[in-house]
Motif scaffolding. Structure first.
Motif, mmCIF file in Angstrom:
data_model
loop_
_atom_site.group_PDB
_atom_site.id
_atom_site.type_symbol
_atom_site.label_atom_id
_atom_site.label_comp_id
_atom_site.label_asym_id
_atom_site.label_seq_id
_atom_site.Cartn_x
_atom_site.Cartn_y
_atom_site.Cartn_z
ATOM 1 N N VAL A 63 0.858 -1.186 0.000
ATOM 2 C CA VAL A 63 0.000 0.000 0.000
ATOM 3 C C VAL A 63 0.898 1.242 0.000
ATOM 4 C CG1 VAL A 63 -1.519 1.355 1.523
ATOM 5 C CG2 VAL A 63 -2.015 -1.052 1.098
ATOM 6 N N ILE A 65 1.631 3.863 1.559
ATOM 7 C CA ILE A 65 1.263 4.374 2.877
ATOM 8 C C ILE A 65 1.472 5.890 3.021
ATOM 9 C CG2 ILE A 65 1.725 4.163 5.365
ATOM 10 C CD1 ILE A 65 2.260 1.109 4.735
ATOM 11 N N ASN A 88 -5.378 -2.096 -2.472
ATOM 12 C CA ASN A 88 -6.065 -2.909 -1.481
ATOM 13 C C ASN A 88 -7.570 -2.713 -1.626
ATOM 14 O OD1 ASN A 88 -7.214 -3.973 0.806
ATOM 15 N ND2 ASN A 88 -5.746 -3.086 2.229
ATOM 16 N N CYS A 98 -5.364 -6.576 10.105
ATOM 17 C CA CYS A 98 -3.967 -6.885 9.784
ATOM 18 C C CYS A 98 -3.123 -6.896 11.060
ATOM 19 C CB CYS A 98 -3.371 -5.817 8.863
ATOM 20 S SG CYS A 98 -3.561 -6.174 7.128
ATOM 21 N N GLN A 103 3.838 -5.983 10.426
ATOM 22 C CA GLN A 103 3.855 -5.618 9.013
ATOM 23 C C GLN A 103 4.175 -4.123 8.878
ATOM 24 O OE1 GLN A 103 0.200 -7.222 7.378
ATOM 25 N NE2 GLN A 103 0.929 -9.306 7.552
ATOM 26 N N ILE A 119 -0.975 3.321 11.179
ATOM 27 C CA ILE A 119 -1.351 3.119 9.780
ATOM 28 C C ILE A 119 -2.690 2.375 9.662
ATOM 29 C CG2 ILE A 119 -0.602 2.120 7.571
ATOM 30 C CD1 ILE A 119 2.326 2.322 8.721
ATOM 31 N N GLU A 123 -6.047 3.700 7.903
ATOM 32 C CA GLU A 123 -6.627 2.971 6.771
ATOM 33 C C GLU A 123 -8.114 2.709 7.040
ATOM 34 O OE1 GLU A 123 -4.041 -0.035 5.248
ATOM 35 O OE2 GLU A 123 -5.715 -1.283 4.574
ATOM 36 N N ILE A 449 -4.548 -10.253 4.543
ATOM 37 C CA ILE A 449 -3.843 -9.483 3.525
ATOM 38 C C ILE A 449 -2.996 -10.399 2.621
ATOM 39 C CG2 ILE A 449 -1.883 -8.852 5.017
ATOM 40 C CD1 ILE A 449 -3.547 -6.593 2.426
HETATM 41 S S1 SF4 Z 1 -2.952 -2.443 7.499
HETATM 42 FE FE1 SF4 Z 1 -2.458 -4.219 6.233
HETATM 43 S S2 SF4 Z 1 -3.000 -3.604 4.149
HETATM 44 FE FE2 SF4 Z 1 -2.887 -1.754 5.381
HETATM 45 S S3 SF4 Z 1 -0.815 -1.036 5.095
HETATM 46 FE FE3 SF4 Z 1 -0.798 -2.281 6.939
HETATM 47 S S4 SF4 Z 1 -0.235 -4.318 6.245
HETATM 48 FE FE4 SF4 Z 1 -0.832 -3.145 4.432
#
Ligand code: SF4
Ligand SMILES: Cc1cc2nc3c(=O)[nH]c(=O)nc-3n(C[C@H](O)[C@H](O)[C@H](O)COP(=O)(O)OP(=O)(O)OC[C@H]3O[C@@H](n4cnc5c(N)ncnc54)[C@H](O)[C@@H]3O)c2cc1C
Ligand SMILES: Cc1cc2nc3c(=O)[nH]c(=O)nc-3n(C[C@H](O)[C@H](O)[C@H](O)COP(=O)(O)OP(=O)(O)OC[C@H]3O[C@@H](n4cnc5c(N)ncnc54)[C@H](O)[C@@H]3O)c2cc1C
Ligand code: SF4
Ligand code: FES
Ligand SMILES: [Mg+2]
Lengths: 470, 276
Positions: A63, A65, A88, A98, A103, A119, A123, A449
């Motif tokens: 993504v 970000i 996404n 997630c 991640q 993040i 999102e 994901i």
């Molecule tokens: S929440 Fe999941 S989809 Fe969104 S940026 Fe983080 S890892 Fe990627």
């Protein structure tokens, strides 16, 4: 340090507002209630807009970000969601479920100080904003190609494939064994973590784009993969998940009151048994509940049992806290809600009464020994440490395997030695011509994901095949 | 929606037959397989064996006994109404083989499940002896159909109000004494299947039974339907529902069928009160 960066760092990570633990532990409403627009803008302002954003590498679907966060910081929420959608298709889901800490947020430069940009929360904010301010806007769809694709399974990987291929002009039918689409998102993950209305909204979006969703289709029984080709489908994507429950294989496992997490959560979520007798499906109301395992599934089961009115809920896990695979946020939520953790503990047998009902469990204490194949220290039983734990409901959440229903009925599709489908990791192609696979049925139980990432790669490969050949 | 195209009441309204439009299932179903049916949004997923199918017409037939909330709700549905969801065909089809003389034993609504199997066994050239039983004459179903599906039919009632007085097991014992029976198929209440299997074990006759544990998905993903067969745990919805009758742990199955009995009673009583 630049002045701009120094100023940003004085703003602390914005907390996600949540229902108080003593209230939420008895209701099924969502726990985190979401950022307000003001909070979202403040939080977005913390992002340093790194030139080489390490967060993006931490996201399995990369993504953009800093890109979507910059839009939020400017108050351009529509721009933020458009940016997210390019990588996404289920941001409202991913923002919620997630494992961000390992991640995207785990890789954020600000994580060095333990306060990465939120993040996931951002999102979620952008996606919720788009849903609540529904413009009814649909992405453009290419002219019809006349090609037909069957997507088997309506979990996150199948929905991703469907969404990607419909806009490319193909005709897509999603076939789902259950009576409702969404896969684990509807039957597994509880309402208090992922409201079902969000999943329904995503499915509705695909239907408005022209995807045909056919429920009650057990592929392998109602129709086979080979028959789909005979009926004129040009390609088949298999995204049937890893739905086979694993049990402990210890004495007494068939006593009444021992359920797989799949069964318990399906009754609670898909069948809405928490509303029994308003709905017709019953669910065991345990007073003293034990959940075996410490992954997301175990946390979901434990927190569901608490909400159904248990006096006590215990997580029993044979390793230590460091090895617990669940998202940090969920472990934290579970503890706040009064769930007890019995770590380094392993059941050896179940105890029951003459009506065949569970009354307790005999356990052994464990200690950590040498590292095993997975690199984690192997739990070894401490001899003579046996003790009994009274319980009337045990939910077994120790993992899942590959359901052979579809694969057994499909010839020339190679499986690996655990029964998962062998598929090219770059394209999702299986050994059977015209058939792709991805998600948990290829990797074993993983994450939303990753299942979506596999779906995206397969959709690209299917499109290429339909355009140029195998 | 899956429309009900035909409806009949049997056994004084305690047993209902529905013929349902479900073309995809009708095309594939084989004797011994079942469907899962859900009436409406709040409904439960209820497994029922197909008593018949008509691939040309695109219909399946179910015959169910009204025992609780969901089946009582099904009973309120008329021709032209429908079920929200019908899923199938599920489970393994009966393994049919030409063996010589075969005895098919049915009790209660088990007779509905047994009928297509009996018919198929005869069609492939077996000599089929049917034995069916019910508590009394009024509760006996499908006598005519079973008579034409078998070469010879014995009817038993517990209270002697019709046919031969006594349990099906007594009639079975007599046949096993005088005939060279190659296989027995027994479908009915769990105690009946248990007793039949006990007898056929004495005579060393292979016996097939169809198990009815509590199910949810019917596709092997919940494990709620687990039964012990030959000391091993099996999932009846995908490994069965038919198993070697000599190896089944019937006592465990009977207990597991009671898992929700208190809740079920409460739910049924609420429903009956509302219907009044
Ligand atoms: S929440 Fe999941 S989809 Fe969104 S940026 Fe983080 S890892 Fe990627
Ligand atoms: C309780 C629980 C909590 C979880 N929590 C998280 C989390 O917090 N974060 C996270 O990232 N991941 C989580 N996961 C894991 C994540 O949900 C899965 O990795 C993901 O859903 C896999 O997606 P999928 O599309 O491969 O399969 P699934 O979501 O499993 O969907 C497969 C679908 O295929 C259908 N199907 C199966 N067989 C057939 C057939 N023969 N014919 C037709 N349809 C069929 C199934 O009914 C199902 O609807 C959780 C999983 C569970 C069970
Ligand atoms: C493979 C299979 C085939 C079947 N075929 C037939 C058939 O052809 N005709 C017929 O009359 N009955 C059949 N049954 C039994 C039928 O499913 C139950 O009678 C029905 O589910 C009762 O539901 P209820 O809500 O009306 O009653 P409830 O009062 O809820 O339950 C009554 C009893 O039925 C059993 N039961 C409850 N829920 C379920 C469930 N989800 N799955 C299985 N059993 C349950 C329990 O033992 C319970 O005590 C079959 C069962 C199975 C597993
Ligand atoms: S690493 Fe962190 S600070 Fe840098 S761009 Fe990504 S989210 Fe922003
Ligand atoms: S009914 Fe769920 S596994 Fe058989
Ligand atoms: Mg019921």
């Amino acid at each position: 340090m630049s002045e701009k960066k120094a100023r940003k760092e004085t703003v602390s990570r914005q907390a996600m507002p949540e229902q108080a633990p003593e209230i939420r532990r008895r209701n099924f409403a969502e726990v985190p209630t979401g950022y307000t627009a003001e909070t979202a803008v403040i939080e977005a302002g913390r992002c340093l807009q790194c030139k080489k954003p390490s967060c993006v590498e931490g996201c399995p679907v990369n993504v953009d970000i800093p890109g979507f966060i910059a839009r939020i910081a400017e108050g351009d929420f529509k721009g933020a969601i458009r940016n997210l959608w390019t990588r996404n298709s289920l941001p409202a889901v991913c923002g919620r479920v997630c494992p961000q800490e390992i991640q995207c947020e785990g890789q954020c430069v600000l994580n060095k100080k333990g306060a990465p940009v939120a993040i996931g929360n951002l999102e979620r904010f952008a996606a919720d904003w788009a849903r609540e301010n529904n413009t009814g806007e649909l992405p453009p769809r290419k002219a019809s190609t006349g090609k037909k694709i069957a997507v088997v399974g309506s979990g996150p990987s199948g929905l991703t494939v469907a969404g990607d291929l419909i806009v490319k002009g193909h005709e897509v039918t999603v076939m789902e064994a259950f009576h409702k689409p969404g896969g684990v998102l509807v039957y597994g993950i509880p309402e208090f973590r992922l409201p079902k209305a969000i999943v329904a909204h995503e499915v509705d979006f695909l239907e408005r784009l022209g995807v045909h969703v056919a429920c009650n289709m057990v592929v392998g029984r109602t129709v086979t993969v080979d028959e789909l080709f005979q009926e004129g489908y040009d390609a088949v994507y298999v995204g049937v998940g890893a739905g086979l429950p694993r049990f402990m294989n210890i004495p007494g496992e068939n006593l009444i009151g021992i359920l797989s997490a799949n069964e318990y959560l399906t009754r609670a979520n898909l069948m809405k048994a928490y509303k029994f007798p308003e709905v017709d499906t019953p669910i065991p109301m345990g007073k003293n509940v034990v959940v075996l395992g410490a992954g997301n599934v175990a946390m979901d089961a434990a927190r569901t049992a608490m909400r159904l009115g248990a006096d006590s809920v215990k997580i029993v896990y044979r390793r230590s806290r460091d090895e617990m695979p669940a998202r940090t946020a969920e472990i934290h939520h579970a503890e706040e809600e009064g769930i007890e953790f019995f770590l380094l503990t392993n059941p050896v047998q179940y105890l029951g009464n003459d009506q065949g009902r569970l009354t307790g469990m005999e356990c052994l204490k464990m200690e950590l020994g040498e590292p095993d194949d997975s690199g984690r220290r192997r739990p070894v039983p401490i001899s003579g440490s046996n003790f009994e734990m009274a319980c009337d409901l045990v939910i077994v959440a120790v993992g899942s395997g590959a359901n052979p229903l579809l694969t057994q009925s499909t010839e020339d599709m190679t499986l690996n030695r655990w029964g998962y489908i062998a598929a090219d990791p770059e394209t999702g192609k299986t050994t059977k011509r015209g058939v792709w696979a991805g998600g948990d049925i290829v990797t074993g139980a993983a994450t939303v994901i990753l299942a979506m990432g596999a779906g995206r790669k397969a959709a690209d490969s299917i499109h290429e095949y339909l355009t140029w050949g195998w | 929606m899956f429309e009900i195209v035909k409806r009949e009441e049997m056994a004084g309204g305690t047993v209902i037959l529905n013929e349902i439009a479900a073309p995809l299932i009708a095309r594939k179903a084989k004797p011994g397989q079942f469907v899962i049916i859900k009436a409406n949004e709040e409904g439960e997923r209820i497994p029922l064996t197909m008593a018949d199918t008509d691939p040309d017409k695109g219909t399946i037939t179910i015959i169910y006994m009204v025992v609780g909330k969901s089946t009582a709700l099904f009973k309120t549905l008329n021709v032209g109404d429908g079920y929200q969801d019908v899923i199938g065909p599920l489970g393994k089809a009966t393994h049919l083989e030409k063996q010589g003389t075969v005895v098919c034993v049915g009790g209660g609504t088990g007779i509905a499940v047994l009928h297509p199997i009996t018919r198929a066994l005869k069609e492939i050239g077996n000599r089929v002896i049917g034995i069916i039983g019910a508590r009394n004459r009024d509760l006996l179903i499908l006598e005519d159909k079973m008579r034409s599906a078998s070469n010879e039919l014995h009817v038993c009632t517990d209270d002697g109000s019709y046919g031969r007085p006594g349990f099906v097991t007594e009639a079975l014992k007599e046949i096993l004494e005088k005939e060279d029976v190659r296989q027995v198929v027994a479908i009915g209440p769990v105690p009946m299947m248990k007793f039949v299997s006990g007898i056929t074990a004495e005579y060393n006759v292979p016996t097939l039974v169809s198990l009815n544990p509590i199910m949810v998905d019917g596709t092997g993903m919940c494990g709620g339907c687990r039964v012990t067969v030959g000391g091993e745990t099996r999932f009846a919805c995908v490994d069965g529902p038919e198993f070697d009758g000599h190896k089944v742990d019937y006592d465990e199955l009977m207990k597991r069928l009671q898992a929700y009995s208190e809740d079920e009673r409460r739910c049924y009583n609420d429903f009956c009160r509302m219907e009044q």
